[in-house]
Design a protein around this motif. Structure first.
Motif, PDB file in Angstrom:
ATOM      1  N   THR A  36       0.885  -1.420   0.002  1.00 51.43           N
ATOM      2  CA  THR A  36      -0.004  -0.009  -0.122  1.00 51.43           C
ATOM      3  C   THR A  36       0.866   1.370  -0.023  1.00 51.43           C
ATOM      4  N   ASN A  37       0.303   2.370   0.066  1.00 54.35           N
ATOM      5  CA  ASN A  37       1.219   3.742   0.415  1.00 54.35           C
ATOM      6  C   ASN A  37       1.585   4.007   1.812  1.00 54.35           C
ATOM      7  N   TYR A  38       2.562   4.630   1.908  1.00 55.46           N
ATOM      8  CA  TYR A  38       3.064   4.794   3.242  1.00 55.46           C
ATOM      9  C   TYR A  38       2.106   5.936   3.730  1.00 55.46           C
ATOM     10  N   HIS A  39       1.559   6.757   2.908  1.00 53.18           N
ATOM     11  CA  HIS A  39       0.775   7.997   3.609  1.00 53.18           C
ATOM     12  C   HIS A  39      -0.566   7.290   4.002  1.00 53.18           C
ATOM     13  N   VAL A  40      -1.025   6.066   3.739  1.00 53.98           N
ATOM     14  CA  VAL A  40      -1.776   5.363   4.294  1.00 53.98           C
ATOM     15  C   VAL A  40      -1.834   4.899   5.650  1.00 53.98           C
ATOM     16  N   ILE A  41      -0.749   4.595   6.011  1.00 57.11           N
ATOM     17  CA  ILE A  41      -0.575   4.070   7.424  1.00 57.11           C
ATOM     18  C   ILE A  41       0.536   5.147   7.996  1.00 57.11           C
ATOM     19  N   ALA A  42       0.473   6.434   7.499  1.00 55.05           N
ATOM     20  CA  ALA A  42       1.430   7.167   8.232  1.00 55.05           C
ATOM     21  C   ALA A  42       0.962   7.726   9.798  1.00 55.05           C
ATOM     22  N   ASP A  43      -0.299   7.537  10.049  1.00 48.79           N
ATOM     23  CA  ASP A  43      -0.859   8.103  11.360  1.00 48.79           C
ATOM     24  C   ASP A  43      -0.432   6.850  12.206  1.00 48.79           C
ATOM     25  N   PHE A  44      -0.688   5.647  11.632  1.00 54.49           N
ATOM     26  CA  PHE A  44      -0.193   4.432  12.579  1.00 54.49           C
ATOM     27  C   PHE A  44       1.064   4.818  13.047  1.00 54.49           C
ATOM     28  N   VAL A  45       2.136   5.268  12.067  1.00 54.88           N
ATOM     29  CA  VAL A  45       3.632   5.350  12.612  1.00 54.88           C
ATOM     30  C   VAL A  45       3.583   6.583  13.354  1.00 54.88           C
ATOM     31  N   ASP A  46       2.854   7.759  13.270  1.00 55.10           N
ATOM     32  CA  ASP A  46       2.990   8.982  14.013  1.00 55.10           C
ATOM     33  C   ASP A  46       2.582   8.604  15.307  1.00 55.10           C
ATOM     34  N   TYR A  47       1.656   7.646  15.558  1.00 50.57           N
ATOM     35  CA  TYR A  47       0.944   7.320  17.067  1.00 50.57           C
ATOM     36  C   TYR A  47       1.593   6.194  17.503  1.00 50.57           C
ATOM     37  N   GLY A  48       2.707   5.833  17.431  1.00 48.65           N
ATOM     38  CA  GLY A  48       3.655   5.088  18.200  1.00 48.65           C
ATOM     39  C   GLY A  48       3.738   3.601  17.518  1.00 48.65           C
ATOM     40  N   GLN A  49       3.233   3.315  16.170  1.00 51.64           N
ATOM     41  CA  GLN A  49       3.465   2.068  15.838  1.00 51.64           C
ATOM     42  C   GLN A  49       2.983   0.887  16.563  1.00 51.64           C
ATOM     43  N   GLY A  50       1.820   1.079  17.309  1.00 55.04           N
ATOM     44  CA  GLY A  50       1.334  -0.014  17.820  1.00 55.04           C
ATOM     45  C   GLY A  50       1.964  -0.093  19.402  1.00 55.04           C
ATOM     46  N   GLU A  51       2.685   0.809  19.853  1.00 58.45           N
ATOM     47  CA  GLU A  51       3.235   0.996  21.283  1.00 58.45           C
ATOM     48  C   GLU A  51       2.057   1.860  22.167  1.00 58.45           C
ATOM     49  N   LEU A  52       2.209   1.652  23.405  1.00 62.23           N
ATOM     50  CA  LEU A  52       1.084   2.384  24.235  1.00 62.23           C
ATOM     51  C   LEU A  52       1.333   3.947  24.132  1.00 62.23           C
ATOM     52  N   VAL A  53       0.343   4.455  23.788  1.00 59.55           N
ATOM     53  CA  VAL A  53       0.547   6.187  23.769  1.00 59.55           C
ATOM     54  C   VAL A  53      -0.591   6.661  24.582  1.00 59.55           C
ATOM     55  N   SER A  54      -0.422   8.000  25.292  1.00 59.12           N
ATOM     56  CA  SER A  54      -1.267   8.796  25.932  1.00 59.12           C
ATOM     57  C   SER A  54      -1.338  10.060  25.049  1.00 59.12           C
ATOM     58  N   ILE A  55      -2.878  10.202  24.799  1.00 59.00           N
ATOM     59  CA  ILE A  55      -3.273  11.392  24.160  1.00 59.00           C
ATOM     60  C   ILE A  55      -4.354  12.247  25.099  1.00 59.00           C
ATOM     61  N   THR A  56      -4.695  13.277  24.877  1.00 58.41           N
ATOM     62  CA  THR A  56      -5.905  14.267  25.384  1.00 58.41           C
ATOM     63  C   THR A  56      -6.795  14.572  24.334  1.00 58.41           C
ATOM     64  N   VAL A  57      -7.908  14.109  24.392  1.00 58.27           N
ATOM     65  CA  VAL A  57      -9.207  14.485  23.516  1.00 58.27           C
ATOM     66  C   VAL A  57     -10.275  15.324  24.087  1.00 58.27           C
ATOM     67  N   ASP A  58     -10.288  16.587  23.834  1.00 60.93           N
ATOM     68  CA  ASP A  58     -11.237  17.477  24.410  1.00 60.93           C
ATOM     69  C   ASP A  58     -11.073  17.462  25.909  1.00 60.93           C
ATOM     70  N   GLY A  59      -9.944  17.583  26.254  1.00 61.84           N
ATOM     71  CA  GLY A  59      -9.205  17.816  27.696  1.00 61.84           C
ATOM     72  C   GLY A  59      -9.341  16.548  28.320  1.00 61.84           C
ATOM     73  N   VAL A  60      -9.968  15.429  27.811  1.00 60.54           N
ATOM     74  CA  VAL A  60      -9.840  14.187  28.506  1.00 60.54           C
ATOM     75  C   VAL A  60      -8.555  13.425  28.052  1.00 60.54           C
ATOM     76  N   ALA A  61      -7.793  12.762  29.050  1.00 63.56           N
ATOM     77  CA  ALA A  61      -6.704  12.081  28.855  1.00 63.56           C
ATOM     78  C   ALA A  61      -7.147  10.406  28.930  1.00 63.56           C
ATOM     79  N   MET A  62      -6.406   9.918  27.677  1.00 65.42           N
ATOM     80  CA  MET A  62      -6.869   8.421  27.269  1.00 65.42           C
ATOM     81  C   MET A  62      -5.446   7.737  26.767  1.00 65.42           C
ATOM     82  N   GLN A  63      -5.662   6.675  26.831  1.00 62.28           N
ATOM     83  CA  GLN A  63      -4.437   5.706  26.454  1.00 62.28           C
ATOM     84  C   GLN A  63      -4.823   4.672  25.515  1.00 62.28           C
ATOM     85  N   GLY A  64      -3.958   4.269  24.649  1.00 62.92           N
ATOM     86  CA  GLY A  64      -4.376   3.261  23.531  1.00 62.92           C
ATOM     87  C   GLY A  64      -3.291   3.295  22.550  1.00 62.92           C
ATOM     88  N   ARG A  65      -3.585   2.290  21.650  1.00 57.70           N
ATOM     89  CA  ARG A  65      -2.444   1.798  20.669  1.00 57.70           C
ATOM     90  C   ARG A  65      -3.103   1.905  19.181  1.00 57.70           C
TER      91      ARG A  65
END
Length: 454
Positions: A70-99
């Motif tokens: 496939t194209n790299y840009h199709v999976i670019a967000d997967f790479v930018d957000y940890g490539q499957g590693e556990l990450v912490s983000i904030t959405v609308d002021g709420v802290a969340m964790q995921g992969r």
């Protein structure tokens, strides 16, 4: 006697006509090699979808495939957000964790997770791998596009219209039968300046969801990966694919198995050749030909009837499956509409702006709604004065994603280039993501701009 001989000749012609195989421009079985690639962020409080693209499977002919392109840009967000590693983000002021995850969909409810084998962001290519070989798709042969193919017929296969299913009320989505096929010709082959990436310009239509899908030559082989399209400023949309020669190079580097078109043809040619019947003299010829002709006609009719019965049974099974999935499709549509409503609420709150720091604009800023163009042409959203050093007519495009709060910047093959604030030059027609407060300039630092989110 002459009438009987003429009748035998007509019968022989009919038999020969039935034995000649029909030639089809596009083989529907090609869709057996294409699927949907979907990326998402699987959070502890729900799933956040990044988007989707298309892909095609490669491997040894006759074996269940495990690898896909496939194209790299199709999976670019997967790479930018940890490539499957556990990450912490904030959405609308709420802290969340995921992969972040990559899923390959065979149908709307049938998918499995895929993993990155390797990628080349400059060539915009990525190779993925399933956990185990699958019998739900088949590999497709590939070959490098050559100049002798220019003017030849090609087909773009992929999934550009998934969002349209909500409004079209389609009973299926993301399956083999839902992939679209558009046809056209090869306009030219060329190397991209600066990167040397081998590309193909085509005139067949494809859209965003086609990214990563195969460009299929009229002999049934993949010769390119459908990648991007641009507007040349005069309402002409130009579409480009990455030459399969770049795919072959990457597969070789990663030691991933694949089958070339020549290898596939050699395997087909390896079938035994029928032994011709001995020549017979008149008057035995009409009798033997008649019996043989009737036998062939009977065999052909038997095959046709058998295929019709098989096709009818397959269609009945397919209809039953579609009916069973109708309720699931309705639930999926409701979920998608809920996501769209959430995205609209986010879009109302988060707005993107771009501000020119050039003296000629006096610090003015504009809202980035949809995709805007920057340059000297009067149809641009940010218009530079005629003769401004380093600025082309349609220099670059900029869009804002309210879901992620990020901007997407693309250089439109400008003469002097587009640069990030730190001086990094953008590869033409490739997407670059910016965050609030980031700066970039057109050609020269005096043409600096800054993006912001409010």
């Amino acid at each position: 006697m002459k009438k009987k001989l003429f009748a035998w000749i007509l019968l022989a012609v009919l038999v020969l006509g039935l034995c000649v195989p029909a030639m089809a421009d596009f083989d529907p079985a090609t869709r057996d090699s294409v699927a949907v690639v979907y990326t998402c962020l699987d959070l502890d409080q729900g799933e956040y979808g990044f988007g989707w693209g298309s892909c095609f499977f490669v491997g040894n002919q006759g074996q269940d495939p495990q690898y896909l392109v496939t194209n790299y840009h199709v999976i670019a967000d997967f790479v930018d957000y940890g490539q499957g590693e556990l990450v912490s983000i904030t959405v609308d002021g709420v802290a969340m964790q995921g992969r972040s995850k990559i899923r390959v969909y065979y149908d709307s409810k049938d998918y499995e997770e895929a993993y990155v084998v390797g990628y080349d962001s400059i060539k915009d290519l990525a190779v993925l791998k399933l956990g185990a070989p699958t019998n739900k798709r088949k590999s497709i042969p590939i070959q490098a596009a050559a100049d002798s193919m220019v003017g030849g017929k090609v087909y773009a296969v992929g999934y550009p219209g998934l969002a349209e299913n909500v409004f079209a009320d389609a009973t299926t989505s993301w399956g083999k039968a839902d992939s679209t096929v558009t046809s056209g010709t090869i306009s030219r082959l060329f190397l991209t300046s600066g990167t040397g990436v081998s590309s193909i310009q085509v005139d067949c239509e494809f859209k965003q969801g086609n990214s990563g899908g195969p460009l299929v030559y009229d002999d049934g082989s993949v010769i390119g990966v459908n990648t991007y399209l641009i507007n040349d400023g005069s309402n002409n949309v130009l579409r480009y694919s990455i030459n399969a020669s770049e795919v072959i190079t990457l597969l070789n580097q990663l030691t991933v198995p694949y089958t070339t078109k020549s290898q596939a043809a050699a395997q087909e040619d390896g079938e035994p050749t029928p032994v011709p019947e001995p020549e017979k003299k008149f008057p035995v010829i009409p009798v033997v030909a008649g019996v043989a002709g009737l036998a062939v006609i009977g065999a052909v009719l038997g095959i046709v009837l058998s295929k019709k019965k098989k096709k009818a049974a397959e269609e009945a099974a397919k209809l039953a499956q579609q009916q069973q999935q109708a309720q699931l499709q309705m639930q999926q549509m409701q979920q998608q509409m809920q996501r769209q409503q959430m995205q609209q609420r986010q879009a109302q709150v988060r707005k993107g702006y771009v501000r020119s720091l050039a003296p000629q604009h006096g610090g003015s800023r504009i809202a980035v709604s949809g995709q805007i163009t920057l340059g000297r042409n009067q149809n641009c959203a940010v218009v530079y004065q005629s003769g401004t050093p380093g600025v082309s007519g349609n220099h670059a495009s900029l869009s804002f994603d309210p879901q992620s709060g990020e901007f997407v910047l693309v250089d439109l093959n400008s003469t002097y280039g587009t640069y990030l604030g730190a001086g990094q030059k953008l590869t033409p027609n490739m997407t670059y993501r910016l965050r609030s407060g980031d700066r970039f300039y057109l050609g020269e630092t005096g043409n600096m701009l800054e993006v912001s989110v409010e």
